[in-house]
Motif scaffolding. Structure first.
Motif, PDB file in Angstrom:
ATOM      1  N   LYS A 210      -3.383  -0.791  -9.517  1.00  0.00           N
ATOM      2  CA  LYS A 210      -3.227   0.356 -10.418  1.00  0.00           C
ATOM      3  C   LYS A 210      -4.296   0.259 -11.509  1.00  0.00           C
ATOM      4  CE  LYS A 210      -0.834   3.884 -12.152  1.00  0.00           C
ATOM      5  NZ  LYS A 210      -0.646   5.154 -11.438  1.00  0.00           N
TER       6      LYS A 210
ATOM      7  N   ASN B 297       5.674   8.351  -3.698  1.00  0.00           N
ATOM      8  CA  ASN B 297       4.780   7.518  -4.494  1.00  0.00           C
ATOM      9  C   ASN B 297       4.575   8.088  -5.901  1.00  0.00           C
ATOM     10  OD1 ASN B 297       3.112   5.270  -4.894  1.00  0.00           O
ATOM     11  ND2 ASN B 297       1.274   6.367  -4.217  1.00  0.00           N
TER      12      ASN B 297
ATOM     13  N   ILE C 123       1.588   3.791  -6.790  1.00  0.00           N
ATOM     14  CA  ILE C 123       0.732   2.783  -6.161  1.00  0.00           C
ATOM     15  C   ILE C 123      -0.568   3.436  -5.706  1.00  0.00           C
ATOM     16  CG2 ILE C 123       0.503   1.179  -4.212  1.00  0.00           C
ATOM     17  CD1 ILE C 123       3.521   0.840  -4.239  1.00  0.00           C
TER      18      ILE C 123
ATOM     19  N   SER D 205       0.847  -1.199   0.000  1.00  0.00           N
ATOM     20  CA  SER D 205       0.000   0.000   0.000  1.00  0.00           C
ATOM     21  C   SER D 205       0.879   1.243   0.000  1.00  0.00           C
ATOM     22  CB  SER D 205      -0.923   0.006   1.213  1.00  0.00           C
ATOM     23  OG  SER D 205      -0.239   0.470   2.358  1.00  0.00           O
TER      24      SER D 205
ATOM     25  N   PHE E  97       0.351  -4.693  -5.922  1.00  0.00           N
ATOM     26  CA  PHE E  97      -0.421  -3.502  -5.564  1.00  0.00           C
ATOM     27  C   PHE E  97      -1.438  -3.250  -6.674  1.00  0.00           C
ATOM     28  CE2 PHE E  97       3.355  -2.003  -7.824  1.00  0.00           C
ATOM     29  CZ  PHE E  97       2.838  -1.096  -8.736  1.00  0.00           C
TER      30      PHE E  97
END
Length: 296
Positions: free
Chosen positions: A221, A249, A286, A195, A219
């Motif tokens: 997307k 990120n 992410i 996360s 993760f």
């Protein structure tokens, strides 16, 4: 010559290989279906039986004539108390430094939780990985060892630790100090999920701990589940000057064979991903969950 009758049960090969080298009298080999052990036995034309269901297997144990039961990946909790009459010994070889990392997936747990790692030969009782330790061998977790290699090292080390235990006639030995409260670890899907709230250290641990096909950390997307094949922190000074901006990120570059360079948790990290089609320079790397549009 050892006249004791041995029974072997499991899914791995290298302990059994040592038993064969020692010419131990093995009355039967049970292999878990589709396991590495089954494949090695067939390759070597060694006679074996597929491990049956729990009820049938326990009935077999009641009627079989053996002195020492060797478990190396047996999926069942053996009712040792009801089967140990007549001086029978029940011995297990487990890929962790017991009493730490009991459970089904200790190799993953060692990398994910940053624990000392190794293998243990121990007596079995009616608990799970709770019997008296016979012999242990520590395996350093150096940075050059990924999950697949650690499996190979651990399973071969199991053969060595069994041999040492056998040479001392299975007398109980000292437990390796690990300096931490023992934990139990069995792999969970939630542990593989990355996360945006993870630290860079935890992200890298997850990727390393599950860096094997069919286990990869992942993760979300654009509603797609993105598997992370590998990840490594970039420390090259020129790369840091060119790409690091203090943002979290954020995608910095997409290139080569499924590679994405991202700034995450104060680090510059290179990722090899299962799919890079959703990524573009300057975009969010992410997403917080499936279906999320952006993070931040």
């Amino acid at each position: 010559m050892d006249n004791r009758k041995f029974l072997f049960v499991g899914n791995r090969f290298y302990v059994l290989q040592e038993m064969i080298k020692l010419a131990l009298p093995i009355v039967k080999i049970y292999a878990e279906k589709d396991s590495f052990l089954q494949k090695e036995l067939e390759k070597r034309n060694i006679c074996y039986a597929l491990l049956p269901g729990k009820k049938e297997f326990f009935q077999d144990l009641q009627s079989m004539d053996f002195d020492i039961f060797i478990s190396n990946g047996c999926p069942y909790i053996i009712p040792v108390g009801s089967l140990s009459s007549g001086g029978r010994k029940f011995i297990n070889i487990h890929p962790s430094l017991l009493p730490d990392l009991k459970g089904r997936n200790p190799v993953n747990g060692a990398l994910l939780l940053d624990r000392k790692h190794g293998v243990t030969c121990h007596y079995m009782d009616d608990g799970i990985d709770t019997g008296t330790v016979i012999e242990q061998m520590e395996i350093p977790l150096t940075d050059d060892v990924d999950l697949d290699l650690l499996y190979q090292i651990s399973f071969r080390a199991e053969g060595r630790v069994f041999l040492k235990a056998y040479e001392r006639r299975f007398r109980p030995g000292a437990v390796q100090p690990h300096g931490q409260e023992p934990v139990y670890y069995t792999r969970k899907d939630a542990d593989r999920h990355i996360s945006p709230e993870d630290s860079a250290e935890m992200l890298l641990r997850k990727v390393r701990a599950f860096g094997s096909e069919k286990q990869y950390a992942y993760f979300w997307k654009n509603n797609a589940r993105i598997e992370v094949i590998s990840a490594s922190e970039i420390k090259n000074e020129t790369a840091l000057q060119l790409f690091r901006s203090g943002l979290h990120n954020v995608v910095k570059a997409v290139y080569g064979n499924r590679f994405v360079l991202a700034e995450f948790g104060g680090c510059l990290i290179q990722f090899q991903l299962g799919n890079t089609s959703f990524f573009e320079e300057g975009g969010i790397f992410i997403e917080s969950q499936a279906g999320a549009g952006a993070y931040g």
